[in-house]
Design a protein around this motif. Structure first.
Motif, PDB file in Angstrom:
ATOM      1  N   ILE A 128      -3.490   5.745 -14.886  1.00 49.94           N
ATOM      2  CA  ILE A 128      -4.136   6.146 -13.846  1.00 49.94           C
ATOM      3  C   ILE A 128      -5.062   7.861 -14.401  1.00 49.94           C
ATOM      4  CG2 ILE A 128      -4.514   8.101 -11.930  1.00 49.94           C
ATOM      5  CD1 ILE A 128      -3.558   4.864 -11.240  1.00 49.94           C
ATOM      6  N   SER A 129      -4.473   8.193 -15.820  1.00 44.45           N
ATOM      7  CA  SER A 129      -5.120   9.096 -16.607  1.00 44.45           C
ATOM      8  C   SER A 129      -4.925   9.252 -18.121  1.00 44.45           C
ATOM      9  CB  SER A 129      -4.302  10.505 -16.399  1.00 44.45           C
ATOM     10  OG  SER A 129      -4.733  11.826 -17.006  1.00 44.45           O
TER      11      SER A 129
ATOM     12  N   ASP B 122      -0.551  18.811 -10.763  1.00 43.62           N
ATOM     13  CA  ASP B 122      -1.308  18.223 -10.385  1.00 43.62           C
ATOM     14  C   ASP B 122      -1.828  18.625  -8.718  1.00 43.62           C
ATOM     15  OD1 ASP B 122      -3.362  16.769  -8.977  1.00 43.62           O
ATOM     16  OD2 ASP B 122      -2.603  14.884 -10.312  1.00 43.62           O
TER      17      ASP B 122
ATOM     18  N   THR C 271      -1.351  12.339  -5.566  1.00 38.65           N
ATOM     19  CA  THR C 271      -2.127  11.257  -5.844  1.00 38.65           C
ATOM     20  C   THR C 271      -2.097  10.353  -6.851  1.00 38.65           C
ATOM     21  OG1 THR C 271      -4.183  11.975  -3.775  1.00 38.65           O
ATOM     22  CG2 THR C 271      -4.607  10.352  -5.588  1.00 38.65           C
ATOM     23  N   ASN C 272      -2.945  11.259  -8.024  1.00 38.26           N
ATOM     24  CA  ASN C 272      -2.076  10.007  -9.334  1.00 38.26           C
ATOM     25  C   ASN C 272      -1.003   9.461  -9.206  1.00 38.26           C
ATOM     26  OD1 ASN C 272      -5.056  10.478  -9.295  1.00 38.26           O
ATOM     27  ND2 ASN C 272      -4.379  13.024 -10.668  1.00 38.26           N
TER      28      ASN C 272
ATOM     29  N   ALA D  90      -0.097   6.890  -6.829  1.00 32.25           N
ATOM     30  CA  ALA D  90      -1.000   5.694  -7.842  1.00 32.25           C
ATOM     31  C   ALA D  90      -0.832   4.855  -8.460  1.00 32.25           C
ATOM     32  CB  ALA D  90      -2.534   6.191  -8.070  1.00 32.25           C
ATOM     33  N   GLU D  91      -0.053   5.500  -9.671  1.00 34.83           N
ATOM     34  CA  GLU D  91       0.801   5.282 -10.836  1.00 34.83           C
ATOM     35  C   GLU D  91       1.829   4.102 -10.080  1.00 34.83           C
ATOM     36  OE1 GLU D  91       2.751   6.517 -14.928  1.00 34.83           O
ATOM     37  OE2 GLU D  91       1.228   7.313 -14.430  1.00 34.83           O
TER      38      GLU D  91
ATOM     39  N   LYS E  87      -4.326   4.764  -1.253  1.00 34.96           N
ATOM     40  CA  LYS E  87      -3.724   5.766  -2.754  1.00 34.96           C
ATOM     41  C   LYS E  87      -4.368   5.414  -4.346  1.00 34.96           C
ATOM     42  CE  LYS E  87      -1.200   8.930  -1.263  1.00 34.96           C
ATOM     43  NZ  LYS E  87      -1.832  10.498  -1.196  1.00 34.96           N
TER      44      LYS E  87
ATOM     45  N   GLY F  39      -6.839   7.387  -6.969  1.00 35.36           N
ATOM     46  CA  GLY F  39      -6.352   6.862  -7.870  1.00 35.36           C
ATOM     47  C   GLY F  39      -6.856   7.168  -9.070  1.00 35.36           C
TER      48      GLY F  39
END
Length: 352
Positions: free
Chosen positions: A184-185, A218, A222-223, A226-227, A347, A351
């Motif tokens: 995601i990041s 954060d 959401t992130n 999502a992961e 979601k 993300g």
């Protein structure tokens, strides 16, 4: 209305806020933060309920209204945490005895990057002798201090980072097709691949440490959500699977429950206890953030929260046995309905 009654009324209204927030789907950090301390919220709600009964006139309007709302709030919180008490039915079967070629032990430890008490972790590893060690928040200094383990752990994955999201995997068992992904990041790594058991069987492994929803990390969940849900979808099609790490989410949150429903993985804590791993330094505020989920073809040998190593997280240790009989004995997780699956997809897209 007296000053005491006004004060109790204000406290009662404030005590209802966490439950009302939990019922929403807003993902702001301060809203989702109420998902964590459900036990503490339950105790606080009971205390305020007692004050309402004592302070307001018996069967008066305010007493009936507030007592009803607080009782409903308490029941809601209790239902969420009940599966993680010893009163609930166990989801994972405990297998007495050990098969040496099918046994797998894992130690997960978020070390806290500034923590300098390296020997504490090394002593735990020596004592418990896990097949797999996953360390989180490990930077280059921690990597150097843990190099002494490589004589016993020849298979390693090293991702030192200075942003509190470094990750190191040490294994006595052979690792295969290992990938480091940034799902995601670009700042948050995860480890994926296979571990080969002593009998040659392959087990999928996924090591995670998503960002928590907090003002310093954060702004929303959401992130993180999502992961977790992305991995849940991925492992749904896999056979023997382990997902472990500091997931920065509690076992009873909507996201983690949906992760289980989508993935089909089981939780050995259900029916056994909270196994709170955070915060190691504040006994009143503790909840389970570090997790080991596994497919139904594993039976439990041992699950234990380990002593403090100087981090804000306690390490957690688990021994599993990969046996076909477990698939018939372990309980099935609930299945996600269409609405929940659509929410998960939404979601994941947000993300990404």
């Amino acid at each position: 209305m007296s000053i005491l009654e006004i004060a109790v009324l204000i406290f009662a209204v404030l005590a209802l806020v966490p439950t009302l927030a939990s019922l929403t789907r807003f993902d702001q950090w301060w809203v989702r933060g109420f998902d964590f301390p459900r036990l503490q919220i339950s105790v606080l709600t009971l205390f305020i309920l007692g004050l309402v009964i004592l302070v307001f006139p018996m069967w008066g309007t305010w007493q009936v209204v507030l007592a009803s709302l607080l009782s409903i709030s308490f029941l809601y919180q209790a239902v969420k945490i009940y599966p993680y008490t010893i009163l609930a039915r166990k989801q994972v079967f405990r297998l007495e005895g050990r098969g040496s070629d099918t046994r797998l032990s894992i130690l997960v430890s978020n070390v806290l990057t500034p923590n300098k008490k390296y020997d504490r972790l090394l002593k735990l590893v020596k004592y418990w002798d896990p097949d797999i060690l996953l360390t989180l928040e490990t930077d280059k200094t921690w990597e150097e201090k843990l190099e002494v383990l490589e004589n016993d752990y020849p298979y390693t994955v090293k991702i030192p980072q200075d942003n509190l999201y470094g990750m190191h995997l040490f294994s006595k068992l052979e690792l295969e097709n290992i990938e480091v992904k940034f799902l995601i990041s670009d700042e948050i790594p995860s480890i994926h691949g296979y571990v080969l058991l002593r009998n040659g069987e392959k087990v999928n492994i996924h090591c995670l440490h998503p960002k928590p929803p907090s003002p310093s990390e954060d702004a929303t969940s959401t992130n993180r959500d999502a992961e977790l849900l992305l991995i849940g979808k991925e492992v749904k099609e896999q056979d023997s699977t382990l997902v472990f790490g500091d997931l920065n989410d509690v076992a009873w949150s909507r996201t983690t429950r949906l992760f289980q429903q989508i993935s089909g993985l089981v939780d050995p804590r259900i029916g056994r206890g909270f196994y709170n791993t955070y915060h190691a330094g504040i006994p009143v505020f503790r909840w389970p953030l570090d997790h080991v989920f596994h497919s139904k073809d594993f039976a439990l040998l041992k699950l234990k929260r380990l002593p403090n190593i100087g981090s804000d997280h306690f390490p957690i240790y688990i021994e599993l046995n990969h046996v076909s009989i477990a698939e018939k004995l372990n309980d099935e997780p609930e299945q996600a309905d269409r609405e929940e699956e659509e929410w998960a997809e939404e979601k994941i897209e947000k993300g990404r």
